[in-house]
Design a protein around this motif. Structure first.
Motif, PDB file in Angstrom:
ATOM      1  N   THR A   1       0.837  -1.181   0.000  1.00  0.00           N
ATOM      2  CA  THR A   1       0.000   0.000   0.000  1.00  0.00           C
ATOM      3  C   THR A   1       0.880   1.241   0.000  1.00  0.00           C
ATOM      4  O   THR A   1       1.920   1.283   0.664  1.00  0.00           O
ATOM      5  N   GLN A   2       0.444   2.226  -0.763  1.00  0.00           N
ATOM      6  CA  GLN A   2       1.114   3.510  -0.809  1.00  0.00           C
ATOM      7  C   GLN A   2       0.089   4.597  -0.516  1.00  0.00           C
ATOM      8  O   GLN A   2      -1.034   4.552  -1.020  1.00  0.00           O
ATOM      9  N   SER A   3       0.500   5.551   0.280  1.00  0.00           N
ATOM     10  CA  SER A   3      -0.401   6.662   0.562  1.00  0.00           C
ATOM     11  C   SER A   3       0.385   7.954   0.680  1.00  0.00           C
ATOM     12  O   SER A   3       1.551   7.958   1.063  1.00  0.00           O
ATOM     13  N   PRO A   4      -0.267   9.063   0.312  1.00  0.00           N
ATOM     14  CA  PRO A   4      -1.567   9.138  -0.353  1.00  0.00           C
ATOM     15  C   PRO A   4      -1.459   8.804  -1.835  1.00  0.00           C
ATOM     16  O   PRO A   4      -0.354   8.655  -2.348  1.00  0.00           O
ATOM     17  N   LYS A   5      -2.558   8.744  -2.518  1.00  0.00           N
ATOM     18  CA  LYS A   5      -2.533   8.491  -3.955  1.00  0.00           C
ATOM     19  C   LYS A   5      -2.109   9.755  -4.709  1.00  0.00           C
ATOM     20  O   LYS A   5      -1.389   9.687  -5.703  1.00  0.00           O
TER      21      LYS A   5
ATOM     22  N   SER B   1       4.369   7.353   1.960  1.00  0.00           N
ATOM     23  CA  SER B   1       4.308   6.136   2.749  1.00  0.00           C
ATOM     24  C   SER B   1       4.305   4.897   1.858  1.00  0.00           C
ATOM     25  O   SER B   1       3.692   4.889   0.777  1.00  0.00           O
ATOM     26  N   CYS B   2       4.974   3.841   2.305  1.00  0.00           N
ATOM     27  CA  CYS B   2       4.937   2.542   1.651  1.00  0.00           C
ATOM     28  C   CYS B   2       4.933   1.465   2.720  1.00  0.00           C
ATOM     29  O   CYS B   2       5.843   1.412   3.559  1.00  0.00           O
TER      30      CYS B   2
ATOM     31  N   THR C   1       2.157   6.856  -5.915  1.00  0.00           N
ATOM     32  CA  THR C   1       1.750   8.175  -5.423  1.00  0.00           C
ATOM     33  C   THR C   1       2.167   9.212  -6.451  1.00  0.00           C
ATOM     34  O   THR C   1       3.326   9.244  -6.869  1.00  0.00           O
TER      35      THR C   1
END
Lengths: 113, 114
Positions: free
Chosen positions: A5-9, A22-23, A108
């Protein structure tokens, strides 16, 4: 479900500001990577980490920093020293055995205003 | 130094027609080769990989690729293209120490016409 998951998009930043991408992965992979993608340029390696508390510079590390305090997490900070940070950033992970397949997160998109 | 070349920036194929995307690599030893696909604004999905053995590799979504050492090539093929195959395709090579990152080509964008 296992994955990355990566955030934010989408992320917007003003010039001169640092920003952290983030990863997170729950695949129990040892190695993690950050790539930058620009149109028509393919993917270029920024940093990679094969084990907790250790990481190596890639081809375009200038203006970026990373940490690897936990196996599951590999955040990327884009600093104000990065002159052209607008790009699509992709995180990947793999088992730390020779030439194992890398699995990618959704990315992202960072835009500097 | 290792490198990957994808000679075609953009290819348009009619739906139902066959497809071949070209990939050439530069590496002294036996390479470990990959094809990934990327839909707009998304991450990369692995289509197939070659590590050793049979030089014709089968992947997901009906894709296959053939490793030809004499030509330093790893071309991707599909016998009949579907509109959903429209995407960007990347060839990559892994070389060096375990856990070392991949070296990617610049990608080929596939458009599918009806």
């Amino acid at each position: 479900d296992g994955g990355i998951t990566q955030s934010p998009k989408y992320l917007f930043r003003k010039e001169g500001q640092n920003v952290t991408l983030s990863c997170e992965q729950n695949l129990n992979h040892d190695a993690m990577y950050w790539y930058r993608q620009d149109p028509g340029q393919g993917l270029r390696l920024i940093y990679y980490s094969q084990i907790v508390n250790d990481f190596q510079k890639g081809d375009i590390a200038e203006g970026y920093s990373v940490s690897r305090e936990k196996k599951e997490s590999f955040p990327l900070t884009v600093t104000s020293a990065q002159k052209n940070p607008t790009a699509f950033y992709l995180c990947a992970s793999s088992l730390d055995k020779q030439f194992d397949t890398q699995y990618f997160g959704p990315g992202t998109r960072l835009t500097v205003l | 130094a290792q490198s990957v070349t994808q000679p075609d920036i953009h290819i348009t194929v009619s739906e139902g027609a066959s497809l071949e995307l070209r990939c050439n690599y530069s590496y002294g030893a036996t390479p470990y080769l990959f094809w990934y696909v990327q839909s707009p604004g998304q991450g990369l999905q692995l289509l197939l990989k070659y590590f050793s053995g049979d030089t014709l590799v089968q992947g997901i979504k009906g894709f296959e690729a053939e490793f030809k050492r004499s030509q330093s090539s790893f071309n991707l093929r599909k016998p009949s293209v579907h509109w959903s195959d429209a995407a960007e395709y990347f060839c990559a090579v892994a070389a060096g120490q375990a856990g070392t990152a991949l070296i990617f080509g610049k990608g080929t964008t596939l458009s599918v016409s009806s």
